[in-house]
Design an enzyme around this catalytic site. Structure first.
Site, mmCIF file in Angstrom:
data_model
loop_
_atom_site.group_PDB
_atom_site.id
_atom_site.type_symbol
_atom_site.label_atom_id
_atom_site.label_comp_id
_atom_site.label_asym_id
_atom_site.label_seq_id
_atom_site.Cartn_x
_atom_site.Cartn_y
_atom_site.Cartn_z
ATOM 1 N N ARG A 129 0.861 -1.000 0.048
ATOM 2 C CA ARG A 129 0.136 -0.062 0.171
ATOM 3 C C ARG A 129 0.989 1.404 -0.007
ATOM 4 O O ARG A 129 1.997 1.199 0.376
ATOM 5 C CB ARG A 129 -0.970 -0.130 1.279
ATOM 6 N N LYS A 181 3.430 -7.411 12.353
ATOM 7 C CA LYS A 181 2.822 -7.681 11.239
ATOM 8 C C LYS A 181 3.125 -8.939 10.513
ATOM 9 O O LYS A 181 4.415 -9.116 10.217
ATOM 10 C CB LYS A 181 3.224 -6.279 10.073
ATOM 11 N N ARG A 190 -1.248 4.848 14.253
ATOM 12 C CA ARG A 190 -0.254 4.526 15.036
ATOM 13 C C ARG A 190 -1.008 4.881 16.327
ATOM 14 O O ARG A 190 -1.603 5.563 16.818
ATOM 15 C CB ARG A 190 1.017 5.584 14.968
HETATM 16 C C1 BTN Z 1 0.830 -3.910 2.424
HETATM 17 O O1 BTN Z 1 1.154 -4.320 3.470
HETATM 18 O O2 BTN Z 1 1.224 -2.686 2.189
HETATM 19 C C2 BTN Z 1 0.098 -4.520 1.236
HETATM 20 C C3 BTN Z 1 1.224 -5.831 0.910
HETATM 21 C C4 BTN Z 1 0.388 -6.659 -0.182
HETATM 22 C C5 BTN Z 1 1.302 -7.589 -0.902
HETATM 23 C C6 BTN Z 1 0.733 -8.675 -1.961
HETATM 24 S S1 BTN Z 1 1.822 -10.014 -2.161
HETATM 25 C C7 BTN Z 1 0.437 -10.385 -3.470
HETATM 26 C C8 BTN Z 1 -0.034 -9.149 -4.332
HETATM 27 N N1 BTN Z 1 0.745 -8.875 -5.106
HETATM 28 C C9 BTN Z 1 1.455 -7.521 -4.960
HETATM 29 O O3 BTN Z 1 2.353 -6.949 -5.766
HETATM 30 N N2 BTN Z 1 1.039 -7.176 -3.846
HETATM 31 C C10 BTN Z 1 0.107 -7.968 -3.100
#
Ligand code: BTN
Length: 267
Positions: free
Chosen positions: A65, A130, A265
């Site tokens: 994100r 996380k 946070r």
């Molecule tokens: C986050 O925590 O910011 C979101 C992470 C999301 C990662 C997943 S892995 C599978 C899918 N493909 C990506 O490029 N991103 C999501």
């Protein structure tokens, strides 16, 4: 040093673990791709009625994100995306990221993981660290519908140096369970929960899942600070509403935080 001894994603193994739900999904697995979200968004056409799922053993350009990178090492995490079509006329799926987080949380609990919590809008934490992240991307599904690509990354066995590079603190399943499931069993468990909760959500909206989400809210009743684009907001985390918006009790009254583009946070 890259690991080479890891269990690869395999459609037959996941289908066997899915049992009667196997025919519900169209499973595609790659040894490597840039980002399963990007790939699935480009190729999620309605070939048949099944729900498209794309997994990769390694992503070379995994996305998180807010423009962040989701790093990938061979065998380190489960990374996959699922495409879900909302029928024409459905309301904007505002609570979807919370529903996806709840599905991951329930799958983990079913596998025996303790201390599972949810951080609004969609991080999955274990005792505050996380374990999994979710990236949801919406586009026009054609005919007035919405196509949601739900990308999920779950840390299974991270290299040691990956764990120090996070303000929140990260954790992997190897730290949570004496015998962590392989990626195929883990994926099947998450798909079962996603299928169930997405169906409930599509039929009845987030309202019926709100209580379940709040039970796992990592910040329930805690003072929190929302780091927004313009100004920060501080207040006590009351919970979420029927649309999945975060509710904060602030000095000026109850505020709804709608945007998923904020950081949360403990104040
Ligand atoms: C986050 O925590 O910011 C979101 C992470 C999301 C990662 C997943 S892995 C599978 C899918 N493909 C990506 O490029 N991103 C999501």
């Amino acid at each position: 040093m890259h690991r080479t001894d890891y269990e690869a994603l395999d459609a037959g193994t996941v289908a066997a673990a899915l049992g009667r739900l196997a025919d519900t999904f169209s499973l595609t697995f790659l040894a490597e791709c840039d980002s399963t979200n990007s790939r699935l968004a480009a190729h999620a056409g309605p070939v048949d009625e099944r729900i498209p799922v794309l997994g990769a053993d390694v992503q070379t350009a995994g996305r998180g994100r807010r423009g962040r990178v989701w790093q990938s090492w061979p065998g380190a995490s489960l990374t996959f995306s699922l495409a879900w079509r909302f029928a024409p006329g459905s309301p904007a799926p505002a609570g979807l990221s919370l529903v996806a987080g709840l599905a991951v949380a329930r799958a983990l609990q079913g596998l025996g993981v303790e201390g599972v919590q949810l951080k609004w809008p969609n991080d999955v934490l274990i005792h505050g660290r996380k374990l999994a992240g979710i990236l949801i991307e919406l586009s026009s599904g054609g005919g007035g519908g919405v196509l949601a690509v739900i990308g999920i990354g779950i840390n299974r066995h991270l290299p040691a140096d990956a764990k120090v590079d996070s303000s929140l603190g990260v954790i992997d399943l190897a730290e949570c369970l004496a015998s962590p499931p392989g990626p195929n069993a883990l994926l099947a468990a998450v798909l079962v929960e996603l299928h169930h909760l997405l169906s409930v959500y599509a039929d009845a909206g987030f309202e019926v899942l709100k209580g379940a989400w709040e039970q796992l809210n990592a910040f329930a009743d805690l003072p929190v600070r929302i780091l927004g684009e313009a100004e920060d907001i501080t207040g006590d985390c009351v919970g979420v509403d029927q649309d999945g918006a975060l509710l904060l009790r602030t000095e000026t009254g109850l505020q709804r935080i709608l945007s998923g583009d904020v950081s949360l946070r403990v104040a």
